[in-house]
Design a protein around this motif. Structure first.
Motif, short mmCIF file in Angstrom:
data_model
loop_
_atom_site.label_atom_id
_atom_site.label_comp_id
_atom_site.label_asym_id
_atom_site.label_seq_id
_atom_site.Cartn_x
_atom_site.Cartn_y
_atom_site.Cartn_z
N UNK A 5 0.75 -1.12 -0.07
CA UNK A 5 0.16 -0.09 -0.09
C UNK A 5 0.75 1.46 0.02
N UNK A 6 0.66 1.96 -1.00
CA UNK A 6 1.43 3.24 -1.25
C UNK A 6 0.57 4.48 -1.22
N UNK A 18 -6.34 3.57 3.46
CA UNK A 18 -5.19 2.95 4.01
C UNK A 18 -5.18 2.15 5.12
N UNK A 19 -5.68 3.07 6.33
CA UNK A 19 -5.51 2.44 7.59
C UNK A 19 -6.65 1.17 7.44
N UNK A 28 -0.54 -6.96 4.72
CA UNK A 28 -0.34 -5.60 3.88
C UNK A 28 0.92 -5.04 4.47
N UNK A 29 1.64 -4.18 3.64
CA UNK A 29 2.76 -3.24 4.22
C UNK A 29 2.72 -1.71 3.53
N UNK A 30 2.64 -1.04 4.60
CA UNK A 30 2.38 0.52 3.95
C UNK A 30 3.49 1.63 3.89
N UNK A 31 3.74 2.12 3.01
CA UNK A 31 4.83 3.27 2.79
C UNK A 31 3.96 4.54 2.37
N UNK A 32 4.16 5.75 3.23
CA UNK A 32 3.24 6.73 3.06
C UNK A 32 4.17 8.00 3.26
N UNK A 33 3.67 9.28 2.76
CA UNK A 33 4.22 10.71 3.21
C UNK A 33 3.20 11.36 4.04
N UNK A 34 3.50 12.22 4.65
CA UNK A 34 2.32 13.14 5.44
C UNK A 34 1.48 14.06 4.76
N UNK A 63 -1.12 -1.21 -4.38
CA UNK A 63 -2.35 -0.24 -4.62
C UNK A 63 -1.92 1.11 -3.98
N UNK A 64 -2.14 2.10 -5.00
CA UNK A 64 -1.59 3.37 -4.51
C UNK A 64 -2.90 4.39 -5.00
N UNK A 65 -3.03 5.69 -4.64
CA UNK A 65 -3.98 6.51 -4.94
C UNK A 65 -3.41 7.42 -6.12
#
Length: 340
Positions: A5-6, A18-19, A28-34, A63-65
């Protein structure tokens, strides 16, 4: 760790989705930016994620937005390009409102088109969002002075589908695009008529706050029950449950999480007869002009029992995580899965 998940803009509905997936979908593993500096996230997030996401043979699905330029990321990281790539649209830049047409930066919409072309599945949170994007591609590309690409909609539409944003009821959360001027001017007209009402203005405060907010807070002071962001979801829910009517004056809305949350808490909705709203709400909850909105609110102020006894004819359950979880899990399966 099969689902990657990006999220380049980890805030608001982007964060909620995402949450929700992280909590309810295995591996699932998530990578994100504020969720700050949106324009810079759209421009440069792919370069950040190129370095931040470690190589792994266990990834199967990405999966990404649509904030992220997916085309750039898979070019920078060919290993990620081999995954099943899902692009989720919370909003789209081809029809996103700007104050002046010359203010629209071609690059943001162009990035989204490129991302669609490299994605395996393109998912929109409403039919309005999907159709407004796909049918605008041809006109949007005419902004290119020459050597324009052709028939891009025909390439993207077959892999596009609608999957409503999943809301985990009863948990709740609520810019120039929301048109606060119409909202506050309507309330001031109610005040001038000597009508009795109380208003709660809820939501996060961003850097660029229209002047109308400060002016309205002063002019409507005696009518204000709550103003500003409520960090506690319980407090936010309490305010919604105490309210009779929820109003949208949005000039931009591709789904409308906050309106559905308020309806779930018992509020009577009043929405523009435009954007995504006719897809979700029947005609009795829609207005076409500020004058129609004023007349409705005027009637409600004079006869509050009209709304207090009304049972809103909107099935919010169809937008719940419970109703949509199977479709999201199928979407995130490595194999093609069912038609959503």
């Amino acid at each position: 760790m099969s689902v990657l998940l990006i999220e380049a803009f980890y805030g608001g509905s982007h964060k909620q989705l995402i949450d929700l997936l992280q909590e309810n979908v295995e591996d699932c593993v998530t990578f994100s930016l504020p969720a700050k500096k949106w324009h810079w996230r759209a421009r440069t997030a792919s370069l950040y994620f190129m370095q931040a996401i470690p190589s792994s043979s266990t990834y199967r699905v990405l999966l990404t937005s649509s904030v992220l330029n997916l085309a750039e990321l898979v070019a920078l990281r060919p290993d990620l390009g081999k995954l099943k790539k899902i692009l989720y649209f919370h909003e789209n830049q081809l029809v996103y409102p700007v104050r002046k047409s010359q203010d629209r930066d071609f690059q943001y919409g162009y990035n989204q088109v490129l991302s669609c072309l490299v994605a395996d599945v393109v998912v929109f949170n409403s039919s309005f969002n999907m159709e407004s994007f796909l049918t605008s591609i041809s006109t949007f590309m005419k902004l290119i002075p020459d050597h324009r690409p052709k028939d891009l909609e025909k390439l993207i539409r077959p892999k596009s589908q609608v999957l409503y944003f999943p809301i985990k009821f009863p948990d709740v959360r609520r810019e120039h695009d929301k048109d606060p001027e119409v909202f506050f001017k309507t309330l001031l007209k109610l005040k001038e008529k000597g009508l009795s009402f109380q208003v709660s203005v809820l939501g996060e405060t961003f850097t660029d706050v229209p002047d109308i907010f400060a002016e309205a807070r002063k002019d409507l002071d005696a009518y204000i029950s709550h103003w500003g962001y409520l960090p506690s979801k319980e407090d936010y829910l309490k305010v919604l449950c105490e309210a009779d009517v929820v109003v949208s004056t949005a000039r931009h809305e591709f789904f409308g999480v906050a309106m559905l949350e308020a309806v779930h808490c018992g509020c009577y909705p009043l929405c523009p007869k435009a954007l995504v709203y006719p897809e979700i709400f029947s005609a009795e909850y829609l207005y076409s002009t500020p004058e129609q909105l004023f007349k409705k609110l005027q009637d409600f102020c004079r006869k509050p029992d009209i709304v207090r006894r009304h049972h809103v004819k909107v099935d919010t359950d169809q937008f719940s995580w419970a109703a949509l979880c199977r479709k999201f899990r199928s979407l995130l399966a490595a194999e093609a899965g069912e038609d959503l």
